[in-house]
Design a protein around this motif. Structure first.
Motif, PDB file in Angstrom:
ATOM      1  N   ASP A 150       0.800  -1.229   0.000  1.00  0.00           N
ATOM      2  CA  ASP A 150       0.000   0.000   0.000  1.00  0.00           C
ATOM      3  C   ASP A 150       0.836   1.284   0.000  1.00  0.00           C
ATOM      4  O   ASP A 150       0.275   2.378   0.034  1.00  0.00           O
ATOM      5  CB  ASP A 150      -0.972   0.045   1.188  1.00  0.00           C
ATOM      6  N   GLU A 151       2.146   1.150  -0.072  1.00  0.00           N
ATOM      7  CA  GLU A 151       2.999   2.338  -0.149  1.00  0.00           C
ATOM      8  C   GLU A 151       3.004   2.865  -1.588  1.00  0.00           C
ATOM      9  O   GLU A 151       3.042   2.089  -2.544  1.00  0.00           O
ATOM     10  CB  GLU A 151       4.419   2.002   0.282  1.00  0.00           C
ATOM     11  N   TYR A 152       2.977   4.191  -1.715  1.00  0.00           N
ATOM     12  CA  TYR A 152       3.000   4.790  -3.046  1.00  0.00           C
ATOM     13  C   TYR A 152       4.419   4.726  -3.608  1.00  0.00           C
ATOM     14  O   TYR A 152       5.367   5.174  -2.972  1.00  0.00           O
ATOM     15  CB  TYR A 152       2.520   6.236  -2.996  1.00  0.00           C
ATOM     16  N   ILE A 153       4.521   4.170  -4.824  1.00  0.00           N
ATOM     17  CA  ILE A 153       5.797   4.114  -5.527  1.00  0.00           C
ATOM     18  C   ILE A 153       6.000   5.395  -6.328  1.00  0.00           C
ATOM     19  O   ILE A 153       7.077   5.994  -6.313  1.00  0.00           O
ATOM     20  CB  ILE A 153       5.837   2.880  -6.453  1.00  0.00           C
ATOM     21  N   LYS A 154       4.961   5.807  -7.007  1.00  0.00           N
ATOM     22  CA  LYS A 154       4.949   7.072  -7.746  1.00  0.00           C
ATOM     23  C   LYS A 154       3.568   7.699  -7.599  1.00  0.00           C
ATOM     24  O   LYS A 154       2.563   7.003  -7.486  1.00  0.00           O
ATOM     25  CB  LYS A 154       5.246   6.852  -9.235  1.00  0.00           C
ATOM     26  N   HIS A 155       3.523   9.033  -7.593  1.00  0.00           N
ATOM     27  CA  HIS A 155       2.262   9.761  -7.520  1.00  0.00           C
ATOM     28  C   HIS A 155       1.944  10.398  -8.871  1.00  0.00           C
ATOM     29  O   HIS A 155       2.855  10.728  -9.645  1.00  0.00           O
ATOM     30  CB  HIS A 155       2.332  10.868  -6.463  1.00  0.00           C
ATOM     31  N   ALA A 156       0.665  10.567  -9.141  1.00  0.00           N
ATOM     32  CA  ALA A 156       0.260  11.324 -10.325  1.00  0.00           C
ATOM     33  C   ALA A 156       0.885  12.719 -10.238  1.00  0.00           C
ATOM     34  O   ALA A 156       0.826  13.366  -9.201  1.00  0.00           O
ATOM     35  CB  ALA A 156      -1.260  11.424 -10.383  1.00  0.00           C
ATOM     36  N   ILE A 184       2.348  -4.650  -8.208  1.00  0.00           N
ATOM     37  CA  ILE A 184       1.894  -3.271  -8.038  1.00  0.00           C
ATOM     38  C   ILE A 184       0.545  -3.073  -8.701  1.00  0.00           C
ATOM     39  O   ILE A 184       0.127  -3.878  -9.543  1.00  0.00           O
ATOM     40  CB  ILE A 184       2.907  -2.257  -8.620  1.00  0.00           C
ATOM     41  N   HIS A 185      -0.123  -1.988  -8.335  1.00  0.00           N
ATOM     42  CA  HIS A 185      -1.347  -1.568  -8.998  1.00  0.00           C
ATOM     43  C   HIS A 185      -1.135  -0.174  -9.577  1.00  0.00           C
ATOM     44  O   HIS A 185      -0.518   0.694  -8.947  1.00  0.00           O
ATOM     45  CB  HIS A 185      -2.515  -1.523  -8.012  1.00  0.00           C
ATOM     46  N   VAL A 186      -1.660   0.020 -10.774  1.00  0.00           N
ATOM     47  CA  VAL A 186      -1.686   1.345 -11.388  1.00  0.00           C
ATOM     48  C   VAL A 186      -3.100   1.877 -11.211  1.00  0.00           C
ATOM     49  O   VAL A 186      -4.068   1.242 -11.652  1.00  0.00           O
ATOM     50  CB  VAL A 186      -1.311   1.275 -12.884  1.00  0.00           C
ATOM     51  N   LEU A 187      -3.232   3.024 -10.543  1.00  0.00           N
ATOM     52  CA  LEU A 187      -4.532   3.568 -10.162  1.00  0.00           C
ATOM     53  C   LEU A 187      -4.801   4.895 -10.845  1.00  0.00           C
ATOM     54  O   LEU A 187      -3.882   5.689 -11.070  1.00  0.00           O
ATOM     55  CB  LEU A 187      -4.599   3.773  -8.646  1.00  0.00           C
ATOM     56  N   GLN A 188      -6.066   5.134 -11.148  1.00  0.00           N
ATOM     57  CA  GLN A 188      -6.461   6.417 -11.725  1.00  0.00           C
ATOM     58  C   GLN A 188      -7.815   6.814 -11.154  1.00  0.00           C
ATOM     59  O   GLN A 188      -8.754   6.011 -11.122  1.00  0.00           O
ATOM     60  CB  GLN A 188      -6.529   6.330 -13.248  1.00  0.00           C
ATOM     61  N   ASP A 189      -7.910   8.043 -10.670  1.00  0.00           N
ATOM     62  CA  ASP A 189      -9.161   8.566 -10.110  1.00  0.00           C
ATOM     63  C   ASP A 189      -9.851   9.446 -11.134  1.00  0.00           C
ATOM     64  O   ASP A 189      -9.194  10.186 -11.876  1.00  0.00           O
ATOM     65  CB  ASP A 189      -8.888   9.392  -8.851  1.00  0.00           C
ATOM     66  N   THR A 229      -6.286   0.491 -13.266  1.00  0.00           N
ATOM     67  CA  THR A 229      -6.098   0.343 -14.709  1.00  0.00           C
ATOM     68  C   THR A 229      -5.220  -0.850 -15.053  1.00  0.00           C
ATOM     69  O   THR A 229      -5.291  -1.380 -16.161  1.00  0.00           O
ATOM     70  CB  THR A 229      -5.484   1.615 -15.312  1.00  0.00           C
ATOM     71  N   ALA A 230      -4.384  -1.280 -14.103  1.00  0.00           N
ATOM     72  CA  ALA A 230      -3.529  -2.436 -14.369  1.00  0.00           C
ATOM     73  C   ALA A 230      -3.023  -3.021 -13.060  1.00  0.00           C
ATOM     74  O   ALA A 230      -2.804  -2.303 -12.086  1.00  0.00           O
ATOM     75  CB  ALA A 230      -2.353  -2.046 -15.251  1.00  0.00           C
ATOM     76  N   SER A 231      -2.856  -4.334 -13.053  1.00  0.00           N
ATOM     77  CA  SER A 231      -2.186  -5.042 -11.968  1.00  0.00           C
ATOM     78  C   SER A 231      -0.952  -5.690 -12.574  1.00  0.00           C
ATOM     79  O   SER A 231      -1.060  -6.489 -13.513  1.00  0.00           O
ATOM     80  CB  SER A 231      -3.106  -6.094 -11.349  1.00  0.00           C
ATOM     81  N   PRO A 279       0.060  10.491 -15.238  1.00  0.00           N
ATOM     82  CA  PRO A 279      -1.369  10.757 -15.034  1.00  0.00           C
ATOM     83  C   PRO A 279      -2.004   9.770 -14.058  1.00  0.00           C
ATOM     84  O   PRO A 279      -3.207   9.782 -13.857  1.00  0.00           O
ATOM     85  CB  PRO A 279      -1.948  10.580 -16.440  1.00  0.00           C
ATOM     86  N   VAL A 280      -1.190   8.888 -13.474  1.00  0.00           N
ATOM     87  CA  VAL A 280      -1.692   7.823 -12.608  1.00  0.00           C
ATOM     88  C   VAL A 280      -0.860   7.729 -11.336  1.00  0.00           C
ATOM     89  O   VAL A 280       0.259   8.246 -11.259  1.00  0.00           O
ATOM     90  CB  VAL A 280      -1.660   6.457 -13.333  1.00  0.00           C
ATOM     91  N   ASP A 281      -1.425   7.043 -10.332  1.00  0.00           N
ATOM     92  CA  ASP A 281      -0.682   6.673  -9.133  1.00  0.00           C
ATOM     93  C   ASP A 281      -0.213   5.235  -9.282  1.00  0.00           C
ATOM     94  O   ASP A 281      -0.892   4.407  -9.894  1.00  0.00           O
ATOM     95  CB  ASP A 281      -1.562   6.779  -7.882  1.00  0.00           C
ATOM     96  N   ILE A 282       0.941   4.928  -8.710  1.00  0.00           N
ATOM     97  CA  ILE A 282       1.467   3.566  -8.734  1.00  0.00           C
ATOM     98  C   ILE A 282       1.712   3.149  -7.294  1.00  0.00           C
ATOM     99  O   ILE A 282       2.464   3.803  -6.564  1.00  0.00           O
ATOM    100  CB  ILE A 282       2.764   3.484  -9.562  1.00  0.00           C
ATOM    101  N   VAL A 283       1.043   2.070  -6.878  1.00  0.00           N
ATOM    102  CA  VAL A 283       1.039   1.651  -5.476  1.00  0.00           C
ATOM    103  C   VAL A 283       1.464   0.190  -5.363  1.00  0.00           C
ATOM    104  O   VAL A 283       1.136  -0.628  -6.228  1.00  0.00           O
ATOM    105  CB  VAL A 283      -0.371   1.839  -4.872  1.00  0.00           C
TER     106      VAL A 283
END
Length: 244
Positions: free
Chosen positions: A60-66, A81-86, A95-97, A117-121
């Motif tokens: 659950d730690e952020y690797i990169k922020h939008a 990791i998960h690639v997240l977009q709000d 958007t991707a695992s 444009p995304v968060d990477i967690v």
């Protein structure tokens, strides 16, 4: 002369990995698709020129922020990791695992997008190797053969990831929650060559990935279980029979 005798040996690879702080042996690098057909003796120079380094993250730690610079290519050594977009209203979409040995961030680097444009967690505890994306894409003046091979390998990986994205579109384009869910689960069964498998999401993450409400998805899973279509325990699924 001693240094030359080490060229191409496992010790040479191990030294190169020690240089970038990589905790494992050279098998990880040599087996990764990005480094396919690159000679072992080129590994130390390649890693140095790409400013390679590794970093570990907790779940659950952020690797990169939008908004962070999109000037890197990440390779997952361990974990996922998960690639997240709000969206505008704050609704989160996975958007991707992405799992071990896979790349992330390469599409943004290749497209020349300056900021993420995304968060990477971290979906779980993981270790990531980072490469300088701009350096990788711009061939050097030294005429290194491995550089051209890297770019060619990267192109193939980007094409494969585009196919993965098209697969997600197949799920989200289905009309009902049941259709989205069963299409995804059937593809997972095909991928694992088994009707018994574990998906890389918890229930909320799976709902986010498919673009559905968790409550609606849970209701459908309950109905499918009663119909004898499947059996499920958390992230584990067993497909029992096809839908009529």
């Amino acid at each position: 002369e001693m240094q030359r005798s080490l060229v191409g040996s496992e010790m040479c690879i191990r030294d190169s990995i020690k240089y970038v702080g990589f905790p494992t042996k050279g098998e990880f690098i040599m087996a990764n698709p990005l480094f396919q057909n690159i000679l072992p003796e080129d590994i130390p120079v390649m890693l140095k020129r790409l400013n390679a380094y590794t970093k570990s993250y907790r779940k659950d730690e952020y690797i990169k922020h939008a908004g962070d610079p999109a000037d890197f290519i990440g390779i997952i050594e361990t974990g996922s990791i998960h690639v997240l977009q709000d969206d505008y209203y704050g609704n989160r979409n996975i958007t991707a695992s992405i799992s071990r040995d896979s790349l992330f961030g390469e599409a943004f680097t290749c497209a020349g997008i300056p900021y993420l444009p995304v968060d990477i967690v971290a979906a779980e505890d993981c270790t990531v190797m980072f490469l300088n994306g701009k350096t990788l894409l711009n061939t050097c003046d030294n005429g290194c053969k491995f550089h051209h091979t890297l770019v060619r390998n990267l192109l193939g990986i980007v094409a494969q990831n585009n196919m993965y994205l098209n697969q997600k579109i197949k799920y989200t384009s289905r009309k009902t929650t049941r259709e989205k869910l069963m299409t995804y689960l059937n593809d997972q069964a095909k991928r694992k060559v088994s009707n018994d498998f574990t998906v890389p999401f918890n229930r909320q993450e799976l709902a986010d990935y498919l673009g559905v409400e968790r409550s609606a998805m849970s209701a459908e899973l309950g109905k499918l279980t009663k119909l004898g279509i499947l059996r499920t325990q958390r992230s584990h699924f067993t497909l029992l029979k096809p839908l009529d």
